[in-house]
Design a protein around this motif. Sequence first.
Motif, short mmCIF file in Angstrom:
data_model
loop_
_atom_site.label_atom_id
_atom_site.label_comp_id
_atom_site.label_asym_id
_atom_site.label_seq_id
_atom_site.Cartn_x
_atom_site.Cartn_y
_atom_site.Cartn_z
N GLY A 82 3.44 -2.52 11.83
CA GLY A 82 3.30 -3.29 10.61
C GLY A 82 3.35 -4.78 10.89
O GLY A 82 4.30 -5.27 11.51
N THR A 130 -3.74 -5.99 -2.78
CA THR A 130 -2.43 -5.79 -3.36
C THR A 130 -2.32 -6.56 -4.67
O THR A 130 -3.09 -7.48 -4.94
N VAL A 151 -4.14 -5.99 2.13
CA VAL A 151 -3.59 -5.13 3.18
C VAL A 151 -4.76 -4.45 3.86
O VAL A 151 -5.59 -3.83 3.20
N SER A 162 -1.14 -1.94 10.30
CA SER A 162 -1.25 -2.48 8.94
C SER A 162 -1.02 -3.98 8.99
O SER A 162 -0.03 -4.45 9.55
N ARG A 164 -0.78 -7.29 6.52
CA ARG A 164 -0.61 -7.69 5.12
C ARG A 164 -0.66 -9.21 5.00
O ARG A 164 -0.10 -9.93 5.83
N LEU A 171 5.32 -3.10 2.53
CA LEU A 171 5.17 -1.69 2.92
C LEU A 171 6.44 -1.08 3.47
O LEU A 171 6.41 0.04 3.97
N VAL A 174 7.21 1.97 1.53
CA VAL A 174 6.23 3.01 1.84
C VAL A 174 6.61 3.74 3.12
O VAL A 174 6.56 4.97 3.19
N ARG A 175 7.03 2.99 4.12
CA ARG A 175 7.43 3.60 5.39
C ARG A 175 8.66 4.49 5.20
O ARG A 175 8.71 5.62 5.70
N VAL A 196 -0.08 4.45 1.72
CA VAL A 196 -0.32 3.06 1.30
C VAL A 196 -1.19 3.04 0.05
O VAL A 196 -0.92 2.28 -0.91
N ARG A 199 0.86 4.07 -2.97
CA ARG A 199 1.74 3.02 -3.45
C ARG A 199 0.94 1.93 -4.19
O ARG A 199 1.38 1.43 -5.22
#
Length: 373
Positions: A82, A130, A151, A162, A164, A171, A174-175, A196, A199
Amino acid sequence: MNDTQLSAGRKVGRRVGRLLGRMLSGIQPDERSPQLLPRPEEDAAIMDCALYVRGTRQPGRPAFADAYAAARRRRNGFVWLGLYEPTWTQFTAIAETVGADEATVDQTLDVERRPAVERRGDVTVLTLRTARYVEHAQLTETSEVVDTGAVTLLIGAHFVVSVRHGGAGALADVREGLQRRPSLLGQGPWAVGFAVIERMVEVYHDVATRVERDVEKLEETAFLRQGGCDVQQIYQLKRELVEFKRAVLPLQAPLRLMTEITSELPPGLRQHFADALGRLNQVVERVATYNELLDSILQARLAQVGLDQNNDMRKIAAWAAMAAVPTAIAGVYGMNFDHMPGTSSPWGFAVAVLVMTAGMLVLYRLFRKSRWL
């Protein structure tokens, strides 16, 4: 220097930078010299890096190159890196590790890119927009209602990267949520892509609900005689809604395309992507409804403003007509002729004032009856 020369200069600079990087990476440090540590600003872009095997996160936070090498040795392993607003140099090194080309690097770092999904060699590039609702005490002509960012996911056989940009779309949750669903995480890198997207769609629904409240408030105050909303407020909310629409609407085509890709998606994820597309369609319909409602409110408010202006003009015209009666009579008597009716009588002035007042009262009654006053 024209755009072609600038583009060629950038490409040459990037190739020279990569060549210097390879040359410097081949220089081994002397045993007596201290180890070269990464600069803090390079690590600042890395939010997390984890190795997953059969849906379970492995202990520690390894370097991406080591984790990727370990994932390639495992049949059911992949690494998720990330990044938050990485530099071009840092991301180029990561892209070279996974075999992404220079065009993919430029595409990933493009903050204004629209939602899309593309296949570039062994790497699938998924770009999302986003969104975040910005709290505000009162809607004004300069209020920021929706904040958007980007993203981009680079998905391969054993990795997910990923990237962003912007304050929206973190995120970390999300993880954590995906790690609590090992059966879903065991589907491989595309499970991260689905999580992702899921979300983002949830956030879209939340933003749409909050924007709906703003629209309802505008609708309630649009027709108030005093303290009503201004046209600038309606226009500002409409602009923010258009920005939100640009983040939501273009995602339909990539999601629809992904549901049609049967060779890449694991069988267990195809229905999940179809469900996400269905929920996204709901958000698109809500945004379209709000946009149409704002158009109606704006048109109605403009019509009301025009009607109020007409009423004001009629009032001004009515008072001007009443003021014209004494002005006309006084103007006639102000000509100073030798022979004027009533000038020789002691009651002439009183009669003239009485006639002026009577004429004004008659006009006032007529204007009140016709609702000009």
